[in-house]
Design a protein around this motif. Structure first.
Motif, short mmCIF file in Angstrom:
data_model
loop_
_atom_site.label_atom_id
_atom_site.label_comp_id
_atom_site.label_asym_id
_atom_site.label_seq_id
_atom_site.Cartn_x
_atom_site.Cartn_y
_atom_site.Cartn_z
N TRP A 72 -0.14 -44.61 -4.87
CA TRP A 72 -1.57 -44.52 -5.11
C TRP A 72 -2.17 -43.35 -4.33
O TRP A 72 -3.01 -42.61 -4.86
CB TRP A 72 -2.23 -45.83 -4.71
N LEU A 73 -1.72 -43.16 -3.08
CA LEU A 73 -2.26 -42.06 -2.28
C LEU A 73 -1.89 -40.71 -2.90
O LEU A 73 -2.72 -39.79 -2.95
CB LEU A 73 -1.76 -42.14 -0.84
N PHE A 74 -0.65 -40.57 -3.39
CA PHE A 74 -0.27 -39.32 -4.09
C PHE A 74 -1.20 -39.08 -5.25
O PHE A 74 -1.67 -37.98 -5.48
CB PHE A 74 1.12 -39.42 -4.73
N ALA A 75 -1.38 -40.16 -6.07
CA ALA A 75 -2.17 -40.00 -7.28
C ALA A 75 -3.60 -39.58 -6.91
O ALA A 75 -4.20 -38.74 -7.58
CB ALA A 75 -2.19 -41.30 -8.09
N LEU A 76 -4.13 -40.15 -5.83
CA LEU A 76 -5.47 -39.75 -5.40
C LEU A 76 -5.51 -38.28 -5.01
O LEU A 76 -6.40 -37.53 -5.42
CB LEU A 76 -5.91 -40.60 -4.20
N LEU A 77 -4.54 -37.89 -4.19
CA LEU A 77 -4.50 -36.50 -3.73
C LEU A 77 -4.40 -35.57 -4.92
O LEU A 77 -5.15 -34.60 -5.05
CB LEU A 77 -3.30 -36.30 -2.80
N ALA A 78 -3.44 -35.87 -5.82
CA ALA A 78 -3.26 -35.01 -6.98
C ALA A 78 -4.51 -34.99 -7.83
O ALA A 78 -4.97 -33.92 -8.26
CB ALA A 78 -2.07 -35.50 -7.81
N GLY A 79 -5.10 -36.16 -8.07
CA GLY A 79 -6.29 -36.23 -8.92
C GLY A 79 -7.43 -35.42 -8.35
O GLY A 79 -8.09 -34.65 -9.06
N ALA A 80 -7.67 -35.56 -7.05
CA ALA A 80 -8.79 -34.84 -6.45
C ALA A 80 -8.59 -33.33 -6.55
O ALA A 80 -9.48 -32.59 -6.97
CB ALA A 80 -8.95 -35.28 -5.00
N ALA B 45 -4.39 -33.08 -19.85
CA ALA B 45 -3.40 -33.98 -20.42
C ALA B 45 -2.39 -34.43 -19.36
O ALA B 45 -2.00 -35.59 -19.32
CB ALA B 45 -2.69 -33.30 -21.57
N ALA B 46 -2.00 -33.47 -18.50
CA ALA B 46 -1.01 -33.84 -17.49
C ALA B 46 -1.59 -34.89 -16.55
O ALA B 46 -0.90 -35.82 -16.13
CB ALA B 46 -0.58 -32.60 -16.70
N GLN B 47 -2.86 -34.71 -16.21
CA GLN B 47 -3.49 -35.66 -15.31
C GLN B 47 -3.62 -37.04 -15.95
O GLN B 47 -3.33 -38.07 -15.34
CB GLN B 47 -4.88 -35.11 -14.92
N LEU B 48 -4.04 -37.05 -17.24
CA LEU B 48 -4.20 -38.32 -17.94
C LEU B 48 -2.88 -39.06 -18.03
O LEU B 48 -2.77 -40.24 -17.71
CB LEU B 48 -4.74 -38.04 -19.36
N LEU B 49 -1.85 -38.32 -18.48
CA LEU B 49 -0.55 -38.96 -18.61
C LEU B 49 0.00 -39.34 -17.26
O LEU B 49 0.72 -40.33 -17.14
CB LEU B 49 0.42 -38.02 -19.31
N GLY B 50 -0.31 -38.54 -16.24
CA GLY B 50 0.17 -38.88 -14.91
C GLY B 50 -0.39 -40.20 -14.44
O GLY B 50 0.34 -41.14 -14.14
N THR B 51 -1.72 -40.30 -14.41
CA THR B 51 -2.33 -41.53 -13.91
C THR B 51 -1.99 -42.71 -14.79
O THR B 51 -1.55 -43.77 -14.31
CB THR B 51 -3.86 -41.36 -13.85
N GLY B 52 -2.18 -42.55 -16.10
CA GLY B 52 -1.88 -43.66 -17.01
C GLY B 52 -0.42 -44.02 -17.01
O GLY B 52 -0.04 -45.19 -16.99
N LEU B 79 5.45 -34.89 -9.91
CA LEU B 79 5.59 -33.83 -10.90
C LEU B 79 4.35 -33.61 -11.70
O LEU B 79 4.12 -32.48 -12.15
CB LEU B 79 6.81 -34.10 -11.77
N ALA B 80 3.51 -34.63 -11.89
CA ALA B 80 2.23 -34.39 -12.56
C ALA B 80 1.39 -33.43 -11.73
O ALA B 80 0.76 -32.52 -12.27
CB ALA B 80 1.50 -35.71 -12.79
N ALA B 81 1.42 -33.62 -10.40
CA ALA B 81 0.67 -32.70 -9.54
C ALA B 81 1.24 -31.29 -9.65
O ALA B 81 0.50 -30.30 -9.76
CB ALA B 81 0.74 -33.19 -8.09
N ALA C 33 3.74 -33.40 -22.11
CA ALA C 33 3.27 -34.75 -22.43
C ALA C 33 4.37 -35.54 -23.13
O ALA C 33 4.62 -36.71 -22.82
CB ALA C 33 2.02 -34.66 -23.33
N PHE C 34 5.05 -34.87 -24.07
CA PHE C 34 6.14 -35.51 -24.79
C PHE C 34 7.22 -35.98 -23.83
O PHE C 34 7.74 -37.10 -23.94
CB PHE C 34 6.71 -34.50 -25.80
N GLY C 35 7.56 -35.13 -22.87
CA GLY C 35 8.59 -35.48 -21.90
C GLY C 35 8.21 -36.68 -21.06
O GLY C 35 9.03 -37.57 -20.81
N LEU C 36 6.95 -36.72 -20.61
CA LEU C 36 6.53 -37.86 -19.80
C LEU C 36 6.59 -39.15 -20.60
O LEU C 36 7.00 -40.21 -20.10
CB LEU C 36 5.11 -37.63 -19.27
N LEU C 37 6.18 -39.09 -21.88
CA LEU C 37 6.24 -40.29 -22.71
C LEU C 37 7.69 -40.69 -22.96
O LEU C 37 8.03 -41.88 -23.00
CB LEU C 37 5.54 -40.03 -24.05
#
Lengths: 97, 99, 296
Positions: A72-80, B45-52, B79-81, C33-37
């Motif tokens: 969750w912390l990674f995702a927050l950092l990356a998201g921000a 898209a990368a962010q959306l797929l990453g979080t979701g 890797l999404a980051a 996106a395809f790869g992640l899915l």
């Protein structure tokens, strides 16, 4: 005790799913890139936080729980940071419309 | 009192349903993003797929009893980051090169 | 079941969009996106090792590679649109792809029940290798030569990439060499993410002996972190004729060639560490690209 944990998990995961839905509704309805970005990073990350909270109640052992919190912390950092970067790109390409 | 390792099937079904729901919201969001008129939209898209994707993977890990999926979620987060940073740099570079 | 149908539909939809996308950048995003899915699909069919490799290598690193290729090609976007292949070519390509998919589907659906597999023998002989993860046992013990060849193929690809440099820049530095933006958001991101990422990469590599993971996945994460550091200017790309760099690249395959007969876990781990190092260096340098700056 485990029943109470299960109820908490269900509540948290449902809340998280609701926030994911809210994020997508924002994505679909907001008029420009920057507000869509806002909907994506704020609502979806909050949804992820609630889902992880729910799964924490079901976690087996300290290491598993720490891993979940770490994700969750990674995702927050990356998201921000990604939100900042994308917003800057959107502004530079003149698409504040 | 059931042992914590005897997950009732109802909980697994619920988590799987939640994963499906989140996947559906990601799909809807993806439709909108990929259509997006400019690069800034599509980079999301990368962010959306990453979080979701992380949410779906963590729910699946519990529902399917597969702890390795948590590691997949961890890699997804990193890797999404990385990919998002590469996207932003890629767009910056091609714009600065006057493409 | 509904989940799987939804996932399959989504995967096909994103694939179709990627093919139809009009500019390279959008297509690369669709590919990622395809790869992640696809990683989700692998998890659903209970193949977490492949899911790890797909998310890290197939989606993340290849996405980075395609991106750097696409930005080099950005100035050809106009002519690419004009030079679209004729309708007959595209029809022939579509027909060919359909036939291939139908053949693959037929093969999978017509498999005898139970499908022929060596999995029971692989699992039965696990104790001799001293490993706990049958996938790693296949990669490092039963089919070790295949893994060696994969690493060598990566090295050859790197040599090919380097050969794209103009003569006077041979041995130079790849990348743009942007100075680090000390206050920048991306720099802050990298400064936090890279050390953690290195730890995660080592963890995934280490845990591969008993759980899903292993060298390729761990090495990919390490490579991605190095690329991130190079992208943000935290470290500069190394000159490609540097001695230590070349040593790091070949130490993996070299150690592999000296693979002794016994399969003790310690020996396998001793080989895995240099192999991981070499793969990480090779992948990162592949994404960095051919040298385009002279050595200082």
């Amino acid at each position: 005790m485990s029943f109470a944990l299960d109820v908490l998990t269900i509540l948290a995961v449902l809340t998280g799913s609701f926030f994911f839905l809210a994020g997508t509704v924002g994505l679909l309805r907001f008029p420009d890139s920057l507000s869509r970005l806002h909907a994506l990073t704020k609502a979806d990350n909050l949804g992820l936080g609630f889902v992880i909270l729910g799964l924490l109640f079901q976690a087996e052992g300290l290491f598993a729980a720490l891993k979940l919190v770490g994700i969750w912390l990674f995702a927050l950092l990356a998201g921000a940071t990604v939100a900042q970067l994308i917003a800057r790109t959107a502004r530079m390409s003149g698409s504040t419309m | 009192m059931p042992r914590s390792s005897e997950r009732p099937a109802a909980m697994a079904d619920f988590l799987l349903a939640a994963a499906g729901f989140v996947l559906a919201t990601v799909a809807l969001g993806l439709v909108r993003i990929l259509r997006g008129p400019n690069d800034a939209d599509r980079m999301m898209a990368a962010q959306l797929l990453g979080t979701g994707g992380i949410a779906v993977l963590l729910l699946l890990a519990r529902a399917m009893g597969m702890p390795a999926a948590v590691d997949v979620a961890l890699i997804l987060a990193l890797l999404a980051a990385f990919v998002s940073a590469a996207f932003v740099k890629g767009v910056d570079r091609s714009e600065m090169d006057g493409a | 079941m509904a989940f799987d149908i939804g996932l399959a539909t989504l995967v096909l939809g994103v694939a179709a969009w990627t093919i139809a996308a009009r500019d390279t950048f959008a297509a690369v995003i669709g590919f990622v996106a395809f790869g992640l899915l696809l990683a989700l699909v692998w998890v659903r069919v209970a193949a977490p090792d492949v899911a790890l490799a797909e998310a890290a290598l197939g989606s993340g690193l290849t996405g980075g590679l395609l991106l750097s290729a696409s930005s080099r090609l950005a100035h050809t976007n106009g002519s690419a649109v004009i030079e679209k292949p004729s309708a007959i070519m595209r029809l022939a390509a579509a027909l060919f792809c359909t036939l291939m998919s139908a053949a693959l589907a037929a093969i999978v659906l017509l498999l005898p029940e139970p499908a022929p597999t060596l999995a029971p023998q692989a699992a039965a002989n696990l104790a001799a290798t001293g490993l706990g993860n049958p996938v790693t046992a296949v990669l490092m013990a039963y089919r070790a030569i295949d893994t060696l060849l994969e690493v060598v193929v990566l090295l050859l690809a790197l040599a090919g990439t380097w050969s794209l440099a103009p003569d006077h820049l041979w041995g130079g530095l790849p990348g743009r060499g942007d100075p680090v933006d000390r206050g920048g958001v991306l720099t802050f991101d990298a400064q936090l993410l890279v050390p953690i990422g290195i730890l995660v990469g080592i963890h995934i590599f280490w845990v591969g002996s008993v759980a899903p993971g292993g060298e390729f996945q761990g090495a990919t994460i390490l490579a991605a972190m190095w690329i991130l550091a190079m992208m943000t200017g935290l470290v500069d790309a190394p000159g490609v004729s540097g001695r230590w760099l070349r040593l790091a690249l070949v130490v993996g395959p070299a150690v592999f060639l000296a693979y002794p007969e016994s399969h003790a876990k310690l020996v396998i781990l001793t080989i895995e560490v240099p192999v991981t190092l070499s793969i990480a260096a090779t992948l990162a340098l592949l994404v960095a690209g051919p040298p385009n700056r002279a050595l200082k």
